[in-house]
Design a protein around this motif. Structure first.
Motif, mmCIF file in Angstrom:
data_model
loop_
_atom_site.group_PDB
_atom_site.id
_atom_site.type_symbol
_atom_site.label_atom_id
_atom_site.label_comp_id
_atom_site.label_asym_id
_atom_site.label_seq_id
_atom_site.Cartn_x
_atom_site.Cartn_y
_atom_site.Cartn_z
ATOM 1 N N LEU A 253 -3.654 1.315 3.219
ATOM 2 C CA LEU A 253 -2.797 1.573 2.055
ATOM 3 C C LEU A 253 -2.045 2.888 2.217
ATOM 4 O O LEU A 253 -0.845 2.965 1.936
ATOM 5 N N GLN B 267 1.188 3.069 4.300
ATOM 6 C CA GLN B 267 2.454 2.529 3.774
ATOM 7 C C GLN B 267 3.500 3.623 3.575
ATOM 8 O O GLN B 267 4.633 3.352 3.180
ATOM 9 N N TRP C 206 7.167 2.958 5.340
ATOM 10 C CA TRP C 206 8.335 2.335 4.721
ATOM 11 C C TRP C 206 8.733 3.019 3.413
ATOM 12 O O TRP C 206 9.911 3.009 3.037
ATOM 13 N N ILE D 111 5.840 -4.710 8.496
ATOM 14 C CA ILE D 111 4.747 -3.859 8.008
ATOM 15 C C ILE D 111 4.045 -4.523 6.828
ATOM 16 O O ILE D 111 2.813 -4.544 6.750
ATOM 17 N N LEU D 112 4.825 -5.086 5.906
ATOM 18 C CA LEU D 112 4.241 -5.743 4.735
ATOM 19 C C LEU D 112 3.450 -6.988 5.142
ATOM 20 O O LEU D 112 2.404 -7.286 4.556
ATOM 21 N N VAL E 234 0.230 -5.684 6.460
ATOM 22 C CA VAL E 234 -0.659 -5.289 5.359
ATOM 23 C C VAL E 234 -1.347 -6.519 4.769
ATOM 24 O O VAL E 234 -2.529 -6.479 4.422
ATOM 25 N N ILE F 264 -2.012 3.539 -2.832
ATOM 26 C CA ILE F 264 -0.546 3.518 -2.787
ATOM 27 C C ILE F 264 0.018 4.875 -3.198
ATOM 28 O O ILE F 264 1.015 5.348 -2.626
ATOM 29 N N ALA G 10 0.050 7.125 -0.327
ATOM 30 C CA ALA G 10 1.172 6.817 0.573
ATOM 31 C C ALA G 10 2.463 7.442 0.051
ATOM 32 O O ALA G 10 3.265 7.992 0.823
ATOM 33 N N ILE H 50 1.371 -3.902 12.156
ATOM 34 C CA ILE H 50 1.887 -2.653 11.575
ATOM 35 C C ILE H 50 2.322 -1.688 12.681
ATOM 36 O O ILE H 50 3.411 -1.103 12.625
#
Length: 299
Positions: free
Chosen positions: A100, A103, A106, A131-132, A135, A158, A161, A278
């Motif tokens: 997480l 992230q 991006w 990347i998503l 994840v 998140i 991140a 990733i």
């Protein structure tokens, strides 16, 4: 030869950073609170970084009150990242909290788009999508392993991140002409002040500093705030920025692998697949963006 040295230094710096979740998780296992761990970490980081800076006799040239405050405010993002990152680990497996936090890659691209009006290239958009997808696999949604985990942990992950992306974005804009060691020391000063204010009630419980808490805090400080910047500062000038960013992404598999071996967390083949996607997306973005820019220049 210099390039090889630079690659080695950056890989070492990123690898050291990958071990920080181990110390944080162990701290929680010992029964220490988020406030106790973060306070001890920031105070030790403050002492270590300023000691190195003064011993090195770093130059204060170009430093004045305005940019000093800007550097310290940028450093607050480091404190917030630690709080959110370690806080996420209180509710989630370390391996998931790490994914997480990663992230920031991006999210940082979006920050550049919003604040610097730098529109991401098509290759960057594709990288974000990859990347998503990574994840999706790395979080083990497919097997339903995240069901029952507290939503609070995901929110904190998140947020870590977002604040880490903010730190990278603003640290590249603020007082870049000031000596890196002075900047790092002032950043950790701002971070320490923020943490002490937020966890003021926990300060009495930190003193006297117990041996276990000292060990945990020293580990997080050395592997998170002291050794990585030291090796990055030595290696970054010897390689290109794109290669440096690709190399630093080794932190992700190192952190997950250490969580698996040292903390005995289960990491499934699906999660490793997601992690690989990733890492491939990060490399694709850095190499593809460089190629895209060269084509534009030649055109």
């Amino acid at each position: 030869m210099k390039i090889n040295k630079g690659i080695l230094y950056i890989l070492l710096g990123a690898s050291f950073f990958g071990f920080t979740p181990i110390f944080a998780k162990l701290g929680f296992n010992y029964g220490y609170s988020l406030g106790q761990i973060t306070i001890a970490q920031m105070v030790i980081s403050f002492i270590l970084l300023w000691s190195f800076t003064l011993i090195k006799r770093s130059s204060f040239k170009g430093l004045h009150m305005k940019n000093m405050l800007q550097i310290m405010m940028t450093g607050c993002f480091v404190g917030l990242t630690s709080i959110f990152y370690y806080g996420s680990m209180q509710y989630l497996p370390a391996s998931l909290a790490i994914i997480l936090m990663f992230q920031f890659v991006w999210i940082g691209i979006l920050l550049e788009w919003v604040f610097s009006k730098i529109k991401p290239a098509p290759v960057t958009v594709l990288s974000i999508i990859l990347i998503l997808i990574g994840v999706f696999f790395a979080s083990n949604i497919v097997n339903g392993d995240i069901q029952g985990l507290p939503v609070k942990g995901f929110i904190l992950g998140i947020l870590s991140a977002i604040t880490y992306a903010g730190f990278i974005f603003f640290s590249g804009k603020v007082a870049v002409n000031v000596d890196p060691w002075i900047r790092s020391s002032l950043m950790v000063t701002g971070s320490a002040i923020l943490v002490l204010i937020l966890f003021m009630r926990d300060i009495p419980s930190v003193l006297p500093l117990e041996e276990n808490l000292l060990t945990i805090a020293a580990g997080v400080s050395l592997f998170g705030a002291v050794l990585p910047p030291l090796f990055f500062a030595a290696g970054a000038p010897l390689v290109s920025g794109g290669i440096a960013n690709i190399l630093t992404s080794i932190e992700l598999p190192i952190a997950i692998l250490s969580a698996s071996i040292i903390l005995s967390e289960t990491v499934t083949p699906m999660q490793w697949l997601g992690t690989a996607i990733i890492l491939a997306a990060i490399a694709f973005n850095e190499l593809g963006t460089g190629l895209f820019r060269r084509r534009n220049k030649s055109a």
